[in-house]
Design a protein around this motif. Structure first.
Motif, short mmCIF file in Angstrom:
data_model
loop_
_atom_site.label_atom_id
_atom_site.label_comp_id
_atom_site.label_asym_id
_atom_site.label_seq_id
_atom_site.Cartn_x
_atom_site.Cartn_y
_atom_site.Cartn_z
N SER A 274 -7.58 0.25 2.87
CA SER A 274 -8.45 -0.28 3.92
C SER A 274 -7.81 -1.45 4.65
O SER A 274 -7.95 -1.59 5.87
CB SER A 274 -9.80 -0.68 3.34
OG SER A 274 -10.50 0.46 2.87
N CYS A 275 -7.11 -2.31 3.92
CA CYS A 275 -6.44 -3.43 4.58
C CYS A 275 -5.31 -2.95 5.47
O CYS A 275 -5.07 -3.52 6.54
CB CYS A 275 -5.93 -4.43 3.54
SG CYS A 275 -7.24 -5.43 2.78
N VAL A 276 -4.62 -1.89 5.06
CA VAL A 276 -3.59 -1.31 5.94
C VAL A 276 -4.24 -0.73 7.19
O VAL A 276 -3.80 -0.98 8.32
CB VAL A 276 -2.79 -0.23 5.18
CG1 VAL A 276 -1.91 0.57 6.15
CG2 VAL A 276 -1.93 -0.87 4.10
N ARG A 277 -5.30 0.03 7.00
CA ARG A 277 -5.96 0.70 8.12
C ARG A 277 -6.60 -0.31 9.08
O ARG A 277 -6.53 -0.16 10.30
CB ARG A 277 -7.02 1.65 7.56
CG ARG A 277 -7.64 2.59 8.57
CD ARG A 277 -8.38 3.72 7.88
NE ARG A 277 -9.27 3.28 6.85
CZ ARG A 277 -9.19 3.63 5.56
NH1 ARG A 277 -8.24 4.42 5.15
NH2 ARG A 277 -10.06 3.19 4.68
N LEU A 278 -7.23 -1.34 8.54
CA LEU A 278 -7.99 -2.30 9.35
C LEU A 278 -7.24 -3.60 9.60
O LEU A 278 -7.84 -4.59 9.99
CB LEU A 278 -9.33 -2.60 8.66
CG LEU A 278 -10.27 -1.40 8.50
CD1 LEU A 278 -11.52 -1.81 7.73
CD2 LEU A 278 -10.65 -0.82 9.86
N ARG A 279 -5.95 -3.57 9.43
CA ARG A 279 -5.20 -4.82 9.61
C ARG A 279 -5.31 -5.33 11.05
O ARG A 279 -5.25 -6.53 11.29
CB ARG A 279 -3.75 -4.64 9.21
CG ARG A 279 -2.88 -4.04 10.26
CD ARG A 279 -1.42 -4.27 9.97
NE ARG A 279 -0.75 -4.65 11.19
CZ ARG A 279 0.55 -4.48 11.39
NH1 ARG A 279 1.29 -3.95 10.45
NH2 ARG A 279 1.10 -4.84 12.52
N ARG B 208 -3.57 9.27 6.67
CA ARG B 208 -2.27 8.60 6.75
C ARG B 208 -2.51 7.17 7.23
O ARG B 208 -2.48 6.86 8.41
CB ARG B 208 -1.34 9.37 7.68
CG ARG B 208 -1.09 10.77 7.14
CD ARG B 208 -0.11 11.55 7.99
NE ARG B 208 0.00 12.92 7.53
CZ ARG B 208 0.68 13.88 8.15
NH1 ARG B 208 1.31 13.59 9.28
NH2 ARG B 208 0.73 15.10 7.66
N HIS B 209 -2.75 6.33 6.26
CA HIS B 209 -3.34 5.01 6.51
C HIS B 209 -2.51 4.15 7.45
O HIS B 209 -3.06 3.36 8.22
CB HIS B 209 -3.54 4.30 5.17
CG HIS B 209 -4.19 5.16 4.13
ND1 HIS B 209 -5.52 5.46 4.15
CD2 HIS B 209 -3.67 5.84 3.07
CE1 HIS B 209 -5.81 6.26 3.13
NE2 HIS B 209 -4.70 6.50 2.47
N GLU B 210 -1.19 4.25 7.38
CA GLU B 210 -0.36 3.35 8.19
C GLU B 210 0.26 4.04 9.40
O GLU B 210 0.98 3.41 10.17
CB GLU B 210 0.74 2.75 7.32
CG GLU B 210 1.68 3.77 6.71
CD GLU B 210 2.41 3.18 5.52
OE1 GLU B 210 3.52 2.65 5.73
OE2 GLU B 210 1.88 3.23 4.39
N ALA B 211 -0.01 5.32 9.60
CA ALA B 211 0.64 6.05 10.69
C ALA B 211 0.32 5.43 12.05
O ALA B 211 1.17 5.43 12.95
CB ALA B 211 0.22 7.52 10.67
#
Length: 481
Positions: A60-65, A376-379
């Motif tokens: 979630s932190c990667v996705r919502l950074r 793909r959380h960081e794509a």
């Protein structure tokens, strides 16, 4: 002297993984997997609940950074160091998206920054999080009604270039729905062997797990319980794989006769579609080809686990290689009975197969993956407009290669998990225009009519509630006599 507060081990692990990711030391899912594998060997491995919480924090932190970086920028006078930024991501996520009490999220964030060796940053972390707890965040973001693009960029945490290109194609409310879909935690979706969905549901219900039929894929079941995927695969013998509905729709598009002899999956890794092809056409030989030897080896391991689970002893090719095999060399061969899958490490642009040697070819092309951003959380942070200049050139070449390998009268399916026209319709249209031996068959009668869009399959997360996917069905013309 007051003893320092003990730091929760899940928060500490999440901070260290995120810090490595922020410093470019690997992809988030691989860093997390490496940590979990290491903990499995420790005296106190993480519990199922701890694993779930760790994944929630990291992904979630990667996705919502984008959201959390915007808040940090609004509330601080200078950019914080990486360790402080990561701790703030975690603290903000707990304050805004989790049920953690505010006082616990703040005090643990302060303890965490101290544990990471930044005593001088403790006051800054404490002050920023307390302000968010006290004032809320509405005043720090654009209003959805006044600036929907800004809302999507900053609150929904998407790159501006991507939001703006989507807004040129769809109404803004649909763009916002897509961004919101990208931020939802996607469910675990099972792909059952053909005709076995009810049997799998029965096995699951006997264990107290609730599964529901998928919305558009006939062999899909959606898991409505917090059951780890590894447990599902181990405990449900009739289950084939874990695969989202959008991806499950691709292999059946070949719609081949039962007598089909040879099927090529030209860009096969990680192998889900190759194994699906083998289940749908058990009398055929499926050749799973990919440039990545390591990823093909993972396909072989997946195939082996599935057969061992069902009590089938897999066999291996006597000419099969190992992880060090050269291009064009078979890595492994599946056992008989459910369709043979031969794994071949090869470049799809220079494949080691004779022309016209397959009855059907699937080219699931490398793409930007804009249809699967929820998984793909960081794509969203790795891609750029430049990719939409470079990837379509590769995709067109791969489709030409697939056509060359298909026998006259055979079927070619081109697919991606992208939403972008440059990678989908424009690739297919360009190759059709460049060849006189190719005709479009269309996907009608080959998939759910709700995802048919002018003869092509188009699955959209904001409309269909599953991962995005695109596919076109083509045929190599028969030679005139």
């Amino acid at each position: 002297m007051k003893r320092p507060e003990r730091v929760d081990e899940v928060r500490l692990a999440a901070a260290r993984i995120l810090l490595d990711w922020k410093k470019g030391r690997g992809e988030a899912d691989r860093l997390l997997a490496a940590f979990e594998d290491g903990r499995e060997e420790a005296a106190r491995p993480l519990s199922v609940q701890q694993r779930g919480r760790l994944r929630e924090l990291v992904f979630s932190c990667v996705r919502l950074r984008g959201r959390y970086d915007h808040l940090i920028e609004q509330l601080s006078h200078r950019a914080p160091a990486d360790r402080a930024r990561v701790v703030l991501w975690l603290g903000l996520h707990e304050l805004l998206e989790m049920s953690t009490p505010d006082h616990a999220a703040i005090s643990q964030s302060v303890a965490l920054i101290r544990r990471l060796g930044m005593e001088r940053a403790a006051g800054f972390v404490n002050s920023l999080l307390r302000r968010v707890s006290r004032e809320g965040v509405a005043s720090f973001f654009p209003r959805r009604e006044d600036d929907p693009i800004g809302w999507a960029v900053h609150w929904l945490s998407h790159p501006r270039w991507l939001v703006e290109r989507w807004a040129r194609r769809w109404p803004i409310e649909e763009v916002l729905a897509l961004c919101e879909a990208d931020n939802r935690r996607p469910p675990v979706v099972l792909r059952c062997r053909p005709g076995m969905a009810e049997a799998v549901r029965g096995e699951a219900e006997a264990r107290g797990w609730r599964l529901e039929p998928g919305g558009i894929a006939p062999d899909a079941l959606v898991v409505r319980e917090a059951v780890p995927p590894s447990v599902l695969l181990r405990e449900l013998p009739s289950l084939s794989a874990i695969q989202d509905e959008g991806a499950q729709m691709v292999a059946p598009l070949l719609a081949l006769p039962a007598s089909a002899g040879r099927i090529l999956d030209l860009c096969a890794a990680p192998g889900g579609k190759s194994l699906h092809l083998a289940e749908l056409w058990p009398e055929a030989t499926v050749v799973a080809s990919d440039l990545s030897v390591a990823r093909l080896t993972a396909v072989a391991q997946t195939r082996r686990r599935g057969k061992e689970k069902r009590g089938v002893a897999p066999t291996h090719s006597s000419s099969g290689g190992s992880a060090g095999s050269k291009d064009g060399q078979a890595l492994a061969r599946s056992g008989e009975g459910e369709g043979r899958v031969d794994l071949v490490a090869a470049d799809g642009l220079a494949p080691p197969f004779p022309p016209e040697s397959f009855d059907a070819v699937l080219v699931d092309a490398p793409c930007t993956g804009t249809g699967v951003l929820a998984r793909r959380h960081e794509a969203r942070w790795r891609r750029s407009p430049r990719d939409l200049d470079e990837l379509p050139r590769l995709q067109r070449r791969l489709l030409h290669s697939a056509v060359d390998l298909c026998a006259p009268g055979g079927i070619i399916v081109y697919s991606t998990c992208s939403l972008e026209p440059e990678e989908n319709d424009e690739v297919v249209d360009a190759v059709l225009a460049e060849r006189d031996d190719l005709v479009e068959v269309g996907v009608q009668d080959r998939c759910d009519p709700r995802v048919v869009d002018v003869r092509r399959m188009r699955v959209l997360p904001q409309r269909h509630g599953v991962d995005g996917a695109f596919a076109a069905v083509l045929s190599r013309r028969e030679r005139s006599s």
